[in-house]
Design an enzyme around this catalytic site. Structure first.
Site, short mmCIF file in Angstrom:
data_model
loop_
_atom_site.label_atom_id
_atom_site.label_comp_id
_atom_site.label_asym_id
_atom_site.label_seq_id
_atom_site.Cartn_x
_atom_site.Cartn_y
_atom_site.Cartn_z
N THR A 126 -43.48 -52.44 -43.25
CA THR A 126 -42.33 -52.61 -42.35
C THR A 126 -41.40 -51.39 -42.34
O THR A 126 -41.14 -50.79 -43.37
CB THR A 126 -41.53 -53.85 -42.79
OG1 THR A 126 -42.41 -54.96 -42.88
CG2 THR A 126 -40.42 -54.17 -41.80
N ALA A 130 -40.02 -51.02 -36.82
CA ALA A 130 -41.38 -51.59 -36.72
C ALA A 130 -41.51 -52.74 -37.70
O ALA A 130 -41.89 -52.55 -38.86
CB ALA A 130 -42.42 -50.50 -36.99
N GLN A 336 -29.73 -82.57 -48.62
CA GLN A 336 -29.00 -83.71 -48.00
C GLN A 336 -29.01 -84.91 -48.94
O GLN A 336 -28.00 -85.61 -49.08
CB GLN A 336 -29.68 -84.05 -46.66
CG GLN A 336 -28.89 -85.02 -45.80
CD GLN A 336 -27.61 -84.40 -45.25
OE1 GLN A 336 -27.46 -83.18 -45.23
NE2 GLN A 336 -26.68 -85.24 -44.85
N ILE A 337 -30.12 -85.15 -49.59
CA ILE A 337 -30.22 -86.28 -50.52
C ILE A 337 -29.26 -86.07 -51.71
O ILE A 337 -28.71 -87.03 -52.25
CB ILE A 337 -31.69 -86.46 -50.99
CG1 ILE A 337 -32.53 -87.01 -49.83
CG2 ILE A 337 -31.78 -87.37 -52.22
CD1 ILE A 337 -34.03 -87.07 -50.10
N GLU A 363 -44.33 -61.53 -44.27
CA GLU A 363 -45.77 -61.47 -43.95
C GLU A 363 -46.06 -62.11 -42.59
O GLU A 363 -47.05 -62.81 -42.41
CB GLU A 363 -46.61 -62.09 -45.07
CG GLU A 363 -46.44 -61.28 -46.36
CD GLU A 363 -47.57 -61.46 -47.36
OE1 GLU A 363 -48.67 -61.85 -46.97
OE2 GLU A 363 -47.31 -61.19 -48.55
N SER A 366 -42.80 -67.00 -38.15
CA SER A 366 -43.48 -68.18 -37.57
C SER A 366 -43.93 -67.90 -36.14
O SER A 366 -44.99 -68.35 -35.71
CB SER A 366 -42.54 -69.39 -37.59
OG SER A 366 -42.35 -69.84 -38.91
C1 LIG Z 1 -37.26 -60.55 -48.73
C2 LIG Z 1 -38.21 -59.81 -47.86
C3 LIG Z 1 -39.32 -59.20 -48.44
C4 LIG Z 1 -40.22 -58.46 -47.67
N1 LIG Z 1 -41.24 -57.78 -48.27
C5 LIG Z 1 -41.99 -56.91 -47.54
C6 LIG Z 1 -42.94 -56.06 -48.18
O1 LIG Z 1 -43.15 -56.12 -49.41
N2 LIG Z 1 -43.60 -55.14 -47.42
C7 LIG Z 1 -43.41 -55.04 -46.08
O2 LIG Z 1 -44.04 -54.19 -45.45
N3 LIG Z 1 -42.53 -55.87 -45.44
C8 LIG Z 1 -41.81 -56.78 -46.14
N4 LIG Z 1 -40.87 -57.58 -45.51
C9 LIG Z 1 -40.69 -57.45 -44.08
C10 LIG Z 1 -41.13 -58.64 -43.26
O3 LIG Z 1 -42.53 -58.72 -43.23
C11 LIG Z 1 -40.51 -58.51 -41.88
O4 LIG Z 1 -39.13 -58.79 -42.03
C12 LIG Z 1 -41.13 -59.41 -40.85
O5 LIG Z 1 -42.45 -59.01 -40.56
C13 LIG Z 1 -40.31 -59.46 -39.55
O6 LIG Z 1 -39.99 -58.18 -39.10
P1 LIG Z 1 -38.46 -57.87 -38.71
O7 LIG Z 1 -37.61 -58.30 -39.84
O8 LIG Z 1 -38.36 -56.47 -38.28
O9 LIG Z 1 -38.13 -58.83 -37.49
P2 LIG Z 1 -38.47 -58.55 -35.94
O10 LIG Z 1 -39.88 -58.15 -35.78
O11 LIG Z 1 -37.42 -57.66 -35.38
O12 LIG Z 1 -38.30 -60.01 -35.33
C14 LIG Z 1 -37.03 -60.55 -34.95
C15 LIG Z 1 -37.32 -61.88 -34.25
O13 LIG Z 1 -38.09 -61.66 -33.05
C16 LIG Z 1 -39.27 -62.44 -33.11
N5 LIG Z 1 -40.35 -61.70 -32.44
C17 LIG Z 1 -40.74 -60.43 -32.65
N6 LIG Z 1 -41.78 -60.14 -31.85
C18 LIG Z 1 -42.07 -61.25 -31.16
C19 LIG Z 1 -43.05 -61.60 -30.16
N7 LIG Z 1 -43.97 -60.73 -29.74
N8 LIG Z 1 -43.05 -62.85 -29.66
C20 LIG Z 1 -42.13 -63.75 -30.09
N9 LIG Z 1 -41.17 -63.50 -31.01
C21 LIG Z 1 -41.16 -62.26 -31.54
C22 LIG Z 1 -39.55 -62.65 -34.59
O14 LIG Z 1 -40.40 -63.75 -34.81
C23 LIG Z 1 -38.14 -62.84 -35.12
O15 LIG Z 1 -37.74 -64.16 -34.88
C24 LIG Z 1 -40.01 -58.37 -46.26
C25 LIG Z 1 -38.91 -59.02 -45.67
C26 LIG Z 1 -38.02 -59.71 -46.46
C27 LIG Z 1 -36.83 -60.36 -45.79
#
Ligand SMILES: Cc1cc2nc3c(=O)[nH]c(=O)nc-3n(C[C@H](O)[C@H](O)[C@H](O)COP(=O)(O)OP(=O)(O)OC[C@H]3O[C@@H](n4cnc5c(N)ncnc54)[C@H](O)[C@@H]3O)c2cc1C
Length: 382
Positions: A126, A130, A336-337, A363, A366
């Site tokens: 990430t 991206a 809630q419980i 990863e 949803s």
């Molecule tokens: C605690 C934590 C640990 C993590 N660890 C790692 C790690 O070890 N290595 C790593 O590489 N990453 C890691 N991540 C990153 C994680 O995988 C990403 O946060 C995740 O993939 C979502 O990317 P984003 O946060 O940029 O959200 P975005 O991609 O910006 O998404 C924002 C919203 O838009 C929605 N969205 C985006 N595209 C679409 C689409 N085409 N259709 C419908 N809805 C869409 C998403 O579902 C979300 O609701 C971690 C994240 C957290 C919070």
């Protein structure tokens, strides 16, 4: 069809549960409040064979199946989801990327040390621009006279600040789009490679998450992991398996929150009766238990399919989607419980409620899991 666990699997569950109860449970809230990563506990998990769960014994691993690994993840998360998260990133992402894509030399150099917990692993896909669209990676790597030079930054890397080894994706051929992204193995202490900002999170607080920065970071050509341009495709394969572990992690959160609610409902009296005698509370408990069972079955099916050499792209996405969504719901209902007591930190559900939300995001969100599932449905026509 056999729905039973083997005696070895039952023993494995007991071993991990006993360890989590005795070595983790008493300290969970302190680690959470101070954002302290319990390195000693992690090292002990290494010695127990947990950190090398899915790797062959010839490389220092335990040779467990994905069903076994799911049991481990569930039991760790049932007590502390953030320790489970750091373990999942170490096992399913970092070590597994080297295992799936790495050379024999890379296997021998890195996997035994990672599998035993001597070294801690991180995995950086990430970036700030991206996330879900990981194909939009901007970090670049250029090859010149036998050395790669990496420039760019990653965000949200689990274990960024404690890792000895990090597998990171970078663009090596911009014109080839996602087929121009490659994976590299970075070692702690390499000039130009360092962790950046550590995030202050609402949940999973003892698992360190942060930036990884590359500024003119030079590494030997041999640190490429896999073929040039295969880093993105390999990442997608790795996430197929990784999602089983995050699904099991979500299941552990749900199970822990459910057990806390069940116990509390049999202790708390209102209107002269235990609240477990009220039908409204019983309905919540019944729904939680049913959904937890359904999630467990989806997880075990995808783990079993993977163990038997099948593609689990759709099945692991289904397991991750369902388990994480019902886990968020279960933690909400458990709180809630507990009424007002669920809102304070003396009861474990408050922490589950904060931790569990990561499961619908990490990863693949949803929304992305639904895209993966729908793509397969439309392709196969059923
Ligand atoms: C605690 C934590 C640990 C993590 N660890 C790692 C790690 O070890 N290595 C790593 O590489 N990453 C890691 N991540 C990153 C994680 O995988 C990403 O946060 C995740 O993939 C979502 O990317 P984003 O946060 O940029 O959200 P975005 O991609 O910006 O998404 C924002 C919203 O838009 C929605 N969205 C985006 N595209 C679409 C689409 N085409 N259709 C419908 N809805 C869409 C998403 O579902 C979300 O609701 C971690 C994240 C957290 C919070």
């Amino acid at each position: 069809m056999d729905f039973g666990f083997t005696p070895e699997q039952n023993q494995l569950r007991k071993t991990i549960r006993d360890f989590a109860e005795s070595e983790m449970r008493p300290n969970v809230m302190e680690w959470d409040e101070t954002q302290h990563f319990p390195i000693d506990v992690f090292k002990q998990l290494g010695k127990m064979g947990v950190l090398g769960a899915i790797f062959p014994e010839s490389l220092g691993g335990s040779g467990y199946s994905y069903v076994d690994y799911s049991i481990i993840m569930e039991e760790l998360a049932r007590v502390d989801p953030s320790v489970a998260l750091s373990a999942a990133a170490h096992i399913s992402l970092c070590t597994n990327h080297i295992y799936i894509a790495g050379s024999k030399e890379q296997h021998e150099k890195y996997i035994p040390k990672l599998a035993t917990g001597e070294w801690i692993g991180a995995w950086s896909l990430t970036e700030p621009e991206a996330g879900s669209d990981a194909g939009g990676t901007r970090t670049v790597a250029t090859l010149d006279r036998g050395q790669w030079t990496l420039n760019g930054s990653k965000t949200f890397t689990t274990n960024a600040h404690i890792a000895d080894v990090c597998v990171a994706m970078a663009v090596t051929d911009r014109a080839a789009s996602s087929h121009g992204i490659s994976a590299f193995i970075l070692e702690k202490g390499t000039a130009g490679f360092r962790p950046g900002k550590k995030e202050n999170k609402m949940g999973m607080r003892c698992s360190p998450t942060g930036e990884v920065i590359f500024s003119d970071c030079r590494i030997p050509e041999s640190q490429l992991c896999g073929k040039p341009g295969s880093g993105f495709i390999d990442s997608m394969r790795i996430l197929d398996g990784g999602r089983i572990s995050i699904a099991a992690l979500a299941l552990g959160c749900a199970q822990g929150a459910y057990e806390a609610a069940l116990k509390y409902s049999k202790q708390r009296k209102q209107f002269g009766r235990f609240i477990s005698e009220f039908q409204a509370i019983q309905n919540k408990l019944a729904d939680m238990a049913t959904e937890i069972d359904a999630a467990r079955l989806l997880i075990l099916r995808s783990a079993w399919l993977k163990d038997n050499g099948n593609s689990v792209n759709k099945e692991s996405a289904m397991a991750k989607l369902y388990a994480s969504e019902i886990a968020v719901k279960a933690c909400n209902e458990s709180l809630q419980i507990h009424g007002g007591y669920g809102f304070i930190k003396d009861y474990p559900v408050e922490k589950f409620y904060r931790d569990v939300k990561l499961c619908t995001i990490g990863e693949g969100t949803s929304e992305i899991q639904r895209m993966v599932i729908a793509r397969q449905l439309l392709k196969s026509g059923c």
